[in-house]
Design a protein around this motif. Structure first.
Motif, PDB file in Angstrom:
ATOM      1  N   SER A 119     -11.704   8.699 -18.725  1.00 31.61           N
ATOM      2  CA  SER A 119     -11.018   8.918 -17.608  1.00 31.61           C
ATOM      3  C   SER A 119     -11.120   7.694 -17.031  1.00 31.61           C
ATOM      4  CB  SER A 119     -10.529  10.301 -16.961  1.00 31.61           C
ATOM      5  OG  SER A 119     -10.275  11.008 -17.926  1.00 31.61           O
ATOM      6  N   PHE A 120     -12.562   7.675 -16.444  1.00 29.31           N
ATOM      7  CA  PHE A 120     -12.857   6.530 -15.830  1.00 29.31           C
ATOM      8  C   PHE A 120     -12.847   5.159 -16.208  1.00 29.31           C
ATOM      9  CE2 PHE A 120     -15.775   9.175 -12.908  1.00 29.31           C
ATOM     10  CZ  PHE A 120     -15.100   8.843 -11.859  1.00 29.31           C
ATOM     11  N   ALA A 121     -12.884   4.891 -17.821  1.00 30.67           N
ATOM     12  CA  ALA A 121     -12.820   3.629 -18.226  1.00 30.67           C
ATOM     13  C   ALA A 121     -11.434   3.358 -18.360  1.00 30.67           C
ATOM     14  CB  ALA A 121     -13.173   3.954 -19.933  1.00 30.67           C
ATOM     15  N   GLN A 122     -10.476   4.544 -18.471  1.00 29.69           N
ATOM     16  CA  GLN A 122      -8.805   4.177 -18.467  1.00 29.69           C
ATOM     17  C   GLN A 122      -8.465   3.790 -17.111  1.00 29.69           C
ATOM     18  OE1 GLN A 122      -6.509   7.183 -20.062  1.00 29.69           O
ATOM     19  NE2 GLN A 122      -4.547   6.277 -19.099  1.00 29.69           N
ATOM     20  N   PHE A 123      -8.866   4.329 -16.051  1.00 28.73           N
ATOM     21  CA  PHE A 123      -8.796   4.043 -14.875  1.00 28.73           C
ATOM     22  C   PHE A 123      -9.145   2.820 -14.271  1.00 28.73           C
ATOM     23  CE2 PHE A 123     -10.331   4.233 -10.117  1.00 28.73           C
ATOM     24  CZ  PHE A 123      -8.951   4.334  -9.603  1.00 28.73           C
ATOM     25  N   GLU A 124     -10.462   2.307 -14.622  1.00 27.81           N
ATOM     26  CA  GLU A 124     -10.996   0.944 -14.250  1.00 27.81           C
ATOM     27  C   GLU A 124      -9.923  -0.031 -14.984  1.00 27.81           C
ATOM     28  OE1 GLU A 124     -15.483  -1.168 -14.926  1.00 27.81           O
ATOM     29  OE2 GLU A 124     -14.582   0.281 -16.529  1.00 27.81           O
ATOM     30  N   ARG A 125      -9.565   0.189 -16.383  1.00 29.49           N
ATOM     31  CA  ARG A 125      -8.534  -0.780 -17.060  1.00 29.49           C
ATOM     32  C   ARG A 125      -7.316  -1.011 -16.092  1.00 29.49           C
ATOM     33  NH1 ARG A 125      -4.371  -0.594 -19.126  1.00 29.49           N
ATOM     34  NH2 ARG A 125      -3.674  -2.208 -20.360  1.00 29.49           N
ATOM     35  N   ASP A 126      -6.798   0.311 -16.044  1.00 30.23           N
ATOM     36  CA  ASP A 126      -5.426   0.058 -15.006  1.00 30.23           C
ATOM     37  C   ASP A 126      -5.698  -0.424 -13.884  1.00 30.23           C
ATOM     38  OD1 ASP A 126      -4.523   1.950 -17.276  1.00 30.23           O
ATOM     39  OD2 ASP A 126      -4.516   3.810 -16.169  1.00 30.23           O
ATOM     40  N   ILE A 127      -6.563  -0.379 -13.361  1.00 28.95           N
ATOM     41  CA  ILE A 127      -6.946  -0.907 -11.755  1.00 28.95           C
ATOM     42  C   ILE A 127      -6.976  -2.522 -12.114  1.00 28.95           C
ATOM     43  CG2 ILE A 127      -8.640  -1.400  -9.985  1.00 28.95           C
ATOM     44  CD1 ILE A 127      -7.230   1.038  -9.551  1.00 28.95           C
ATOM     45  N   ILE A 128      -7.760  -3.166 -13.350  1.00 30.70           N
ATOM     46  CA  ILE A 128      -7.759  -4.457 -13.476  1.00 30.70           C
ATOM     47  C   ILE A 128      -6.487  -5.036 -13.660  1.00 30.70           C
ATOM     48  CG2 ILE A 128      -8.716  -6.204 -14.952  1.00 30.70           C
ATOM     49  CD1 ILE A 128     -11.209  -4.307 -15.510  1.00 30.70           C
ATOM     50  N   VAL A 129      -5.388  -4.293 -14.509  1.00 27.42           N
ATOM     51  CA  VAL A 129      -4.216  -4.722 -14.781  1.00 27.42           C
ATOM     52  C   VAL A 129      -3.486  -4.824 -13.465  1.00 27.42           C
ATOM     53  CG1 VAL A 129      -2.201  -3.856 -16.106  1.00 27.42           C
ATOM     54  CG2 VAL A 129      -4.366  -3.739 -17.233  1.00 27.42           C
ATOM     55  N   GLU A 130      -3.615  -3.836 -12.650  1.00 33.54           N
ATOM     56  CA  GLU A 130      -2.582  -3.631 -11.552  1.00 33.54           C
ATOM     57  C   GLU A 130      -3.087  -4.776 -10.484  1.00 33.54           C
ATOM     58  OE1 GLU A 130      -2.856  -0.430  -7.988  1.00 33.54           O
ATOM     59  OE2 GLU A 130      -2.110   0.382  -9.900  1.00 33.54           O
ATOM     60  N   ARG A 131      -4.415  -5.084 -10.256  1.00 34.01           N
ATOM     61  CA  ARG A 131      -4.908  -6.077  -9.551  1.00 34.01           C
ATOM     62  C   ARG A 131      -4.632  -7.513  -9.985  1.00 34.01           C
ATOM     63  NH1 ARG A 131     -10.769  -3.820  -7.974  1.00 34.01           N
ATOM     64  NH2 ARG A 131     -10.328  -2.350  -6.425  1.00 34.01           N
ATOM     65  N   THR A 132      -4.501  -7.788 -11.420  1.00 32.69           N
ATOM     66  CA  THR A 132      -4.024  -9.004 -12.133  1.00 32.69           C
ATOM     67  C   THR A 132      -2.649  -9.230 -11.706  1.00 32.69           C
ATOM     68  OG1 THR A 132      -5.813  -8.493 -13.733  1.00 32.69           O
ATOM     69  CG2 THR A 132      -4.013 -10.090 -13.968  1.00 32.69           C
ATOM     70  N   GLY A 133      -1.705  -8.151 -11.638  1.00 29.71           N
ATOM     71  CA  GLY A 133      -0.327  -8.136 -11.521  1.00 29.71           C
ATOM     72  C   GLY A 133      -0.089  -8.463 -10.066  1.00 29.71           C
ATOM     73  N   GLU A 134      -0.682  -7.922  -8.994  1.00 26.46           N
ATOM     74  CA  GLU A 134      -0.696  -8.204  -7.763  1.00 26.46           C
ATOM     75  C   GLU A 134      -1.074  -9.612  -7.387  1.00 26.46           C
ATOM     76  OE1 GLU A 134      -3.065  -5.064  -6.042  1.00 26.46           O
ATOM     77  OE2 GLU A 134      -1.460  -3.857  -6.308  1.00 26.46           O
ATOM     78  N   GLY A 135      -2.079  -9.994  -8.083  1.00 22.39           N
ATOM     79  CA  GLY A 135      -2.666 -11.356  -7.803  1.00 22.39           C
ATOM     80  C   GLY A 135      -1.627 -12.579  -8.174  1.00 22.39           C
ATOM     81  N   ARG A 136      -1.071 -12.111  -9.368  1.00 23.60           N
ATOM     82  CA  ARG A 136      -0.104 -13.186  -9.744  1.00 23.60           C
ATOM     83  C   ARG A 136       1.217 -13.170  -9.086  1.00 23.60           C
ATOM     84  NH1 ARG A 136       0.527 -10.857 -14.842  1.00 23.60           N
ATOM     85  NH2 ARG A 136      -1.547 -11.879 -15.633  1.00 23.60           N
ATOM     86  N   GLU A 137       1.693 -11.982  -8.576  1.00 25.48           N
ATOM     87  CA  GLU A 137       2.888 -12.071  -7.497  1.00 25.48           C
ATOM     88  C   GLU A 137       2.733 -12.736  -6.171  1.00 25.48           C
ATOM     89  OE1 GLU A 137       6.063 -11.010  -8.025  1.00 25.48           O
ATOM     90  OE2 GLU A 137       5.137 -10.673 -10.104  1.00 25.48           O
ATOM     91  N   ARG A 138       1.372 -12.346  -5.645  1.00 21.30           N
ATOM     92  CA  ARG A 138       1.121 -13.164  -4.453  1.00 21.30           C
ATOM     93  C   ARG A 138       0.985 -14.706  -4.793  1.00 21.30           C
ATOM     94  NH1 ARG A 138      -2.916  -9.491  -3.535  1.00 21.30           N
ATOM     95  NH2 ARG A 138      -4.531 -10.656  -4.488  1.00 21.30           N
ATOM     96  N   ALA A 139       0.246 -15.085  -5.848  1.00 20.48           N
ATOM     97  CA  ALA A 139       0.298 -16.528  -6.128  1.00 20.48           C
ATOM     98  C   ALA A 139       1.806 -17.185  -6.405  1.00 20.48           C
ATOM     99  CB  ALA A 139      -0.564 -16.731  -7.320  1.00 20.48           C
ATOM    100  N   LYS A 140       2.660 -16.473  -7.047  1.00 23.76           N
ATOM    101  CA  LYS A 140       4.101 -16.759  -7.034  1.00 23.76           C
ATOM    102  C   LYS A 140       4.663 -17.092  -5.593  1.00 23.76           C
ATOM    103  CE  LYS A 140       5.117 -15.124 -11.699  1.00 23.76           C
ATOM    104  NZ  LYS A 140       5.747 -14.259 -12.362  1.00 23.76           N
ATOM    105  N   LYS A 141       4.513 -15.953  -4.956  1.00 26.42           N
ATOM    106  CA  LYS A 141       5.291 -16.046  -3.397  1.00 26.42           C
ATOM    107  C   LYS A 141       4.499 -17.243  -2.695  1.00 26.42           C
ATOM    108  CE  LYS A 141       6.314 -11.113  -3.328  1.00 26.42           C
ATOM    109  NZ  LYS A 141       5.877  -9.884  -2.606  1.00 26.42           N
ATOM    110  N   GLN A 142       3.368 -17.562  -2.797  1.00 26.52           N
ATOM    111  CA  GLN A 142       2.742 -18.778  -2.117  1.00 26.52           C
ATOM    112  C   GLN A 142       3.254 -20.026  -2.783  1.00 26.52           C
ATOM    113  OE1 GLN A 142      -1.277 -17.983  -2.285  1.00 26.52           O
ATOM    114  NE2 GLN A 142      -1.172 -16.263  -0.627  1.00 26.52           N
TER     115      GLN A 142
END
Length: 196
Positions: A119-142
């Motif tokens: 579960s921790f391995a899956q959670f870690e992967r999900d967090i990375i995907v989520e952060r990558t998506g958020e970073g991409r959105e932030r960069a687009k807005k800028q």
């Protein structure tokens, strides 16, 4: 009884990770190792894992360096381990120091620990995907350009000029690419556009 290893990295650029896993699996006594360069979430494209599962016979042991190398989804992880156990194959995870013996009632604490770690391995992967998506959105807005950086037009123009003058300047396309920081493929693509 044969010890078989399975090693996986997520991208082609992670060959060092594959070498490290290979070394650990060889140290553990694996006679054959199946190597994979594919994301853990891709359940349909893991051909080496499928081949390893088919290769394993009753009494054999599949050894993986850590849980998240076998799968990143807890459901997929349990399905793979259960499939192997039903087939009579043991599964051992080196880092977590857990082994599931086929045909035995594995102790409940070990099963709980396995599921928590999965579960921790899956959670870690999900967090990375989520952060990558958020970073991409932030960069687009800028207003930042996503993807490969576009080539500087002046550098391309300079590269094309040098290409046209290559009979007098004696430069090869490789020389021009190095001088202008414009890849050869871009030079050829721009030349094709001009001719077309």
């Amino acid at each position: 009884m044969v010890l078989i290893g399975y090693a996986r990295v997520s991208t082609v650029g992670q060959e060092n990770g594959l070498e490290t896993q290979k070394h650990l699996l060889e140290e553990a006594g694996c006679k054959r190792i199946f190597f994979e360069k594919v994301t853990g979430t891709s359940t349909t494209k893991r051909n080496e894992l499928k081949e390893a599962i088919q290769f394993l016979d009753k009494g054999d042991t599949l050894i993986v360096t850590k849980i998240n190398r076998l799968a990143r989804s807890i459901i997929d992880l349990n399905n793979i381990v259960n499939e192997l156990n039903i087939k009579g194959v043991n599964v051992r995870f080196l880092k977590e120091n857990i082994e599931f013996q086929a045909g035995e009632n594995n102790n409940s604490l070990q099963t709980l620990l396995f599921n928590i770690l999965g579960s921790f391995a899956q959670f870690e992967r999900d967090i990375i995907v989520e952060r990558t998506g958020e970073g991409r959105e932030r960069a687009k807005k800028q207003g930042k350009h996503m993807g490969r950086p576009s080539q500087d037009k002046r550098a391309i123009e300079k590269a094309l000029k040098l290409y046209d003058e290559r009979e007098t300047n004696g430069l090869s396309v490789n020389d021009i690419a190095k001088m202008t920081n414009v890849p050869r493929s871009t030079i050829y693509a721009e030349l094709k556009k001009l001719k077309g």
